[in-house]
Design a protein around this motif. Structure first.
Motif, mmCIF file in Angstrom:
data_model
loop_
_atom_site.group_PDB
_atom_site.id
_atom_site.type_symbol
_atom_site.label_atom_id
_atom_site.label_comp_id
_atom_site.label_asym_id
_atom_site.label_seq_id
_atom_site.Cartn_x
_atom_site.Cartn_y
_atom_site.Cartn_z
ATOM 1 N N TYR A 1 9.373 7.529 -1.832
ATOM 2 C CA TYR A 1 8.623 8.696 -1.132
ATOM 3 C C TYR A 1 8.755 10.011 -1.892
ATOM 4 O O TYR A 1 8.596 11.064 -1.467
ATOM 5 N N ASP A 2 9.450 9.806 -3.011
ATOM 6 C CA ASP A 2 9.877 10.962 -3.968
ATOM 7 C C ASP A 2 8.785 11.700 -4.324
ATOM 8 O O ASP A 2 7.592 11.174 -4.991
ATOM 9 N N PRO A 3 8.753 12.926 -4.263
ATOM 10 C CA PRO A 3 7.592 13.790 -4.414
ATOM 11 C C PRO A 3 7.139 13.860 -6.055
ATOM 12 O O PRO A 3 6.023 13.772 -6.115
ATOM 13 N N GLU A 4 8.063 13.839 -6.757
ATOM 14 C CA GLU A 4 7.816 13.924 -8.233
ATOM 15 C C GLU A 4 7.141 12.512 -8.769
ATOM 16 O O GLU A 4 6.381 12.350 -9.392
ATOM 17 N N ASN A 5 7.708 11.561 -7.987
ATOM 18 C CA ASN A 5 7.220 10.074 -8.375
ATOM 19 C C ASN A 5 5.743 9.923 -7.763
ATOM 20 O O ASN A 5 5.065 9.310 -8.646
ATOM 21 N N GLY B 1 0.753 -1.282 0.017
ATOM 22 C CA GLY B 1 -0.012 0.178 -0.126
ATOM 23 C C GLY B 1 0.868 1.279 -0.046
ATOM 24 O O GLY B 1 0.297 2.522 -0.132
ATOM 25 N N LEU B 2 2.061 1.141 0.158
ATOM 26 C CA LEU B 2 3.013 2.239 0.048
ATOM 27 C C LEU B 2 3.157 2.839 -1.185
ATOM 28 O O LEU B 2 2.966 2.131 -2.209
ATOM 29 N N GLU B 3 3.363 3.965 -1.486
ATOM 30 C CA GLU B 3 3.450 4.454 -2.588
ATOM 31 C C GLU B 3 4.651 3.721 -3.411
ATOM 32 O O GLU B 3 5.784 3.457 -2.731
ATOM 33 N N LYS B 4 4.512 3.397 -4.587
ATOM 34 C CA LYS B 4 5.741 2.685 -5.279
ATOM 35 C C LYS B 4 6.233 3.343 -6.230
ATOM 36 O O LYS B 4 5.721 4.476 -7.070
ATOM 37 N N GLU B 5 7.618 3.238 -6.681
ATOM 38 C CA GLU B 5 8.435 3.977 -7.609
ATOM 39 C C GLU B 5 7.708 3.494 -9.084
ATOM 40 O O GLU B 5 7.611 2.232 -9.320
ATOM 41 N N ASP B 6 7.710 4.192 -9.861
ATOM 42 C CA ASP B 6 7.364 3.950 -11.309
ATOM 43 C C ASP B 6 8.391 2.689 -11.730
ATOM 44 O O ASP B 6 9.484 2.856 -11.326
#
Lengths: 339, 622
Positions: B488-492, B476-481
């Motif tokens: 946790y990268d803002p742009e990603n 469920g954590l945001e994942k890298e493209d």
């Protein structure tokens, strides 16, 4: 043609992700023992799935080079249920903590255990909420002062093993993060057990609840304050194995071995007892009540696995009714034709 | 003892031919009205009529006997023409007691046939229905054609010789006596119901015999009593050629799911928790183990959603079925399903809300819930069924979208569709479109596996555990493209949020353009969705027949909308959105197309009548 399974080493189970637990956390040791244990099970990495909820312990799947789901808070057993129901061929591990498994996810834990799917549940019990930075957990003792209980916790704690045995878990064990060899052995037994295995691991949170388990890890005191269970052996403990546990009616009591009592008077551990009462009694031996706490396998019995019974029903339905056919289903019952 | 299916003599009385009729059977919730309603429907369908039904029953299984709260009704319209609704006003009403009479008689047309059990109008019965005077005697029913039938006595008389039947079991056959009378009144054949009785009660010969006798006695009562001087005939409808059966919404949905599983070469998994009005989907699927269906009755709604995600990860066609309150509980896990980008179906059979609301009544008030009811930016495709038979197609279409775009898809139905039934043209299985599904294997050149690498649909690969070389972790954590690693990268995060939205938006290019019934531009467009299809279609046709400039567009896809919808709305001076909620589609349409639209809104636990919609159309065009 014979295909040799590649021989795996602990390192083969490490993913490429940096481990981000606090330095000194007990989780590192559990991770290390898991990686060490898995190669001996003969299961290829792609057949293994780790499923976790939310919390420090639940980052575990990211660090394993297997399949994995880092799910939502408390629900890992429910994901495991769905996965195992459709993929009995997989080895499924559920990694949870005391808050994840017993608070928000208590219901799912209870139902996964009573279904007895062939899964392994490892609960990292640190008696605190770590990831949210130090609130009391469902296993924190009464009086525990934390950020949300500045005057001391007033909730009576839950005891993981008692809960698991209350749900008639078919495999129940406890180990300690720093008892490396013991922990490895318990994980191995849990993996080998067919049915739901529930393992509680006493795990030190050195940031928010440091020393919570000193009484079982301290070299000076651990032999007086823990009792290592051995199937078929009497419950003896103490630095010089000078004490034991006997039953006085339905009450356990500590006795000194010597003139009055010998080992033959003591309670003999039987992990295979179908009736769970003795295992439950062992789960209630607690340090705060003056008892040594049992370490090892409390219960290991055989019972039908959910996914196997489900498959049996599917096979039986096909045998009785034939492989489902859509055309005959649609045309069953009353139909009429318009020309 | 087998049932005799001997044909009855033809009625010697004259018959009057009707285009169609609407009949409601009403009684206590324990009187078996739903059973005989279902039988009347099935028999009318077998007769070749077009049929549409509306079962209406209380949430209590057995509310106190004889009370207003305990009234259970079953309405059916049958016709020799195409029909889309169970009918607005009743041509005939059967009331088994005073409570059933007072709660239903206002729907009966003036001069309509009113059949009552005259032996259930004792002072205690009247009191339970809160009546001060006896309506059978006080003249309040003068405007109806009232038939007072001594149902208790006549029924007991009919079954008295059957051995082993207690008096309470004798009385339980009353509904079949009433059904027999209605069968006579509308010239229906008894055979299908006799077969049903045999199949249902076959192990209890005395019950089979009693119901058969009661049914026949009811028929003969109509034939011999002087009260009825003629019966009615509704000729078969001109339906599209083919083989038909009657089908209920939830049944069609379950069958559609099994079919979708077959067409995609998948095993079906359903994790659900019992909830009205969705439980029949789980029940139906549980009986289909010979189709390799695996069901788990989960410990709660959350677990049912999570078990479906687990099964989807494992490679099954995963489904969970529920209603609004259950969907509320599933919300967090639905968000996980969304970010994991795994295919699965989430079925919401809507009922009256909010909270526990009106569990057995229909409503369309969960559209915004399924559209927005998750934390964060969490878009999911939404597809809605319009009728019982349509559930079959929608289930397959939802699974096609889910697998092509690797996303959970929400399928909306409602209590009216779920419990309603209609004739269903049985499809040829060989002609149903396949639903192709692919799973990756490790690349031969040892390239590392990228679980969030996307294809032309922006879908990621559905890599299954057990596949060597594709070990990966999702969460469920945001994942890298591309890599799927935690990021946790803002742009990603911005990029991934955009991608997930774009992936759902692109479905609009892959679904049919919205069609319109009626002129492609003009004064008024009726825009509807879901279970109001029948009422809106009929109302628009009626108004068009009266020469009004009105068109109708019925949406199947609610997220994303069909790509031509904005343009289509522009072609009309005014847009009317009738909904069984307080304006949820209206809100979405106004926000999306910055276009003022008019609502027709009702939340009374009942579907629209045709005249409610038609009146609104006339008002707007008047």
């Amino acid at each position: 043609m014979r295909t040799e399974l590649p021989v795996l080493k602990a390192a083969d189970f490490a993913s490429d992700q940096d481990v981000r637990w606090c330095p000194g956390c007990g989780d590192y040791s559990i991770l290390a023992q898991m990686k060490k244990t898995l190669p001996s099970l003969g299961m290829p990495r792609e057949k293994i799935v780790f499923i976790s909820g939310i919390g420090c312990s639940s980052r575990f799947p990211y660090y394993m080079n297997t399949y994995g789901i880092h799910s939502i808070h408390g629900r890992a057993p429910a994901f495991a249920t769905g996965l195992k129901a459709v993929r009995p061929d997989l080895m499924v591990w559920v990694i949870t903590g005391d808050g994840d498994g017993l608070s928000i996810g208590g219901n799912h834990l209870m139902h996964a255990i009573r279904r007895n799917l062939d899964i392994n549940i490892v609960m990292f019990n640190n008696r605190i909420y770590g990831l949210t930075k130090g609130q009391y957990s469902p296993t924190s003792p009464i009086g525990k002062k934390t950020k949300t209980s500045p005057m001391g916790a007033i909730d009576n704690p839950l005891h993981p093993l008692s809960i698991a045995i209350g749900c008639e878990a078919t495999f129940v064990a406890r180990s300690v993060d720093t008892h490396i060899k013991h922990l490895g052995g318990v994980l191995q037994r849990a993996a080998e057990h067919r049915g739901t295995s529930f393992v509680e691991v006493y795990q030190n949170c050195n940031v928010f609840n440091d020393g919570a388990f000193d009484y079982v890890t301290d070299r000076q005191t651990k032999s007086d304050q823990t009792i290592e269970l051995e199937h078929g052996a009497p419950l003896v403990f103490g630095k010089n194995r000078e004490r034991g546990i006997r039953l006085n009616g339905l009450e356990p009591e500590i006795v000194e071995l010597g003139d009055r009592y010998s080992e033959s008077d003591l309670l003999v551990h039987d992990e295979a007892a179908v009736e769970p009462s003795l295992a439950y009694l062992l789960s209630r031996l607690r340090y705060e009540d003056g008892f040594p706490e049992p370490i090892g396998v409390l219960r290991a019995v055989d019972a039908p696995r959910y996914e196997e019974v489900l498959n049996t029903q599917v096979t039986a339905a096909r045998d009785q009714r034939g492989e489902g056919d859509l055309t005959s289903l649609f045309n069953s019952g009353e139909t009429w034709t318009v020309t | 003892m087998p049932v005799s299916i001997e044909p009855l003599p033809t009625s010697s009385k004259s018959t009057v031919v009707l285009d169609g009729a609407t009949v409601r059977l009403a009684g206590d919730s324990g009187d078996g009205m739903q059973v005989v309603g279902g039988q009347f429907t099935a028999t009318s369908a077998l007769h070749g009529n077009d049929v549409a039904t509306f079962p209406d029953f209380p949430a209590e299984i057995r509310a106190p006997r004889g009370t207003l709260a305990g009234v259970s009704g079953f309405q059916v319209q049958f016709a020799s023409t195409d029909i889309f609704t169970p009918g607005d006003t009743l041509n005939a009403l059967v009331a088994m007691n005073p409570a059933a009479l007072v709660t239903n008689v206002s729907d009966l047309e003036k001069g309509g046939i009113l059949i009552v059990n005259s032996e259930s109008f004792e002072p205690k019965d009247l009191k339970l229905a809160r009546l001060e005077t006896n309506p059978l005697e006080d003249g309040s029913l003068d405007e109806y054609r009232l038939f007072k039938v001594r149902l208790d006595t006549l029924n007991r008389e009919a079954v008295k010789d059957i051995e082993g039947l207690t008096s309470s079991l004798q009385d339980r056959c009353k509904n079949f006596f009433a059904l027999g009378l209605i069968y006579w009144l509308f010239g229906r054949d008894l055979a299908a119901t006799l077969r049903f009785v045999e199949a249902k009660f076959g192990t209890k010969p005395e019950i089979v015999a009693a119901n058969e006798k009661a049914l026949r006695a009811g028929w003969y009562y109509g034939e011999t009593t002087e009260a009825f001087d003629h019966s009615y005939q509704v000729e078969p409808a001109q339906l599209e050629p083919g083989t038909y059966r009657n089908i209920m919404g939830n049944q069609a949905l379950a069958w559609g799911l099994i079919t979708a599983a077959k067409l995609s070469g998948k095993e079906l998994f359903c994790g659900s928790y019992p909830i009205t009005p969705a439980s029949p989907v789980l029940e139906e699927l549980s009986a289909f183990k010979h189709f390799n269906v695996r069901t788990v009755q989960a410990e709660d709604e959350i677990a049912s959603m999570c078990s479906a995600i687990g099964a989807a990860f494992g490679g099954a066609m995963a489904v969970t079925s529920s209603s609004g309150p259950g969907i509320a509980l599933k919300g967090e896990a639905m968000g996980l399903g969304m970010i994991l980008e795994l295919p699965m179906l989430i079925i919401n059979i809507q009922r009256g809300g909010p909270s526990t609301g009106l569990p057995t009544k229909t409503e369309q008030s969960d559209l915004l819930q399924v559209m927005f009811g998750r934390n964060g930016e969490s878009p999911l495709p939404i597809i809605a069924a319009r009728s019982p038979g349509d559930c079959f197609e929608v289930a397959q279409e939802a699974w096609r979208v889910a697998t092509r775009y690797m996303t959970p898809v929400i399928l909306l139905s409602d209590g009216y569709i779920a419990n309603g039934s209609e004739p269903w043209l049985i499809p040829s299985v060989d002609e149903l479109p396949q639903i192709p599904v692919e799973h990756p294997v490790a690349s031969a050149d040892g390239e590392p596996f990228m679980p969030y690498q996307r294809n032309e649909w922006l879908a990621r690969p559905w890599a299954l555990p057990g596949t060597p070389g594709l070990m990966h972790r999702v969460g469920g954590l945001e994942k890298e493209d591309v890599t799927g690693n935690v990021s946790y990268d803002p742009e990603n995060h911005q990029h991934m949020t955009n991608l997930r939205a774009e992936r759902v938006a692109r479905i609009a290019d892959d679904i049919p353009v919205q069609e319109v019934q009626g002129p492609s531009k003009g004064k008024l467009l009726v825009l509807s969705w879901g279970g109001t299809y029948g009422a809106c279609t009929t109302a628009v046709r009626r108004c068009q027949a009266d020469g009004l400039s009105v068109s109708h567009a019925h949406l199947r896809y609610l997220n994303p909308f069909p790509r031509n919808l904005g343009e289509l709305l522009e072609a009309y001076d005014e847009v009317l959105v009738p909904e069984l909620n307080m304006g949820q589609l209206r809100l979405l349409v106004q926000a999306r197309y910055v276009r003022k639209v008019v609502g027709l809104n009702k939340v009374k636990g009942k579907p629209f009548t045709v005249s409610e919609v038609a009146d609104k159309i006339r008002q707007l065009l008047g």
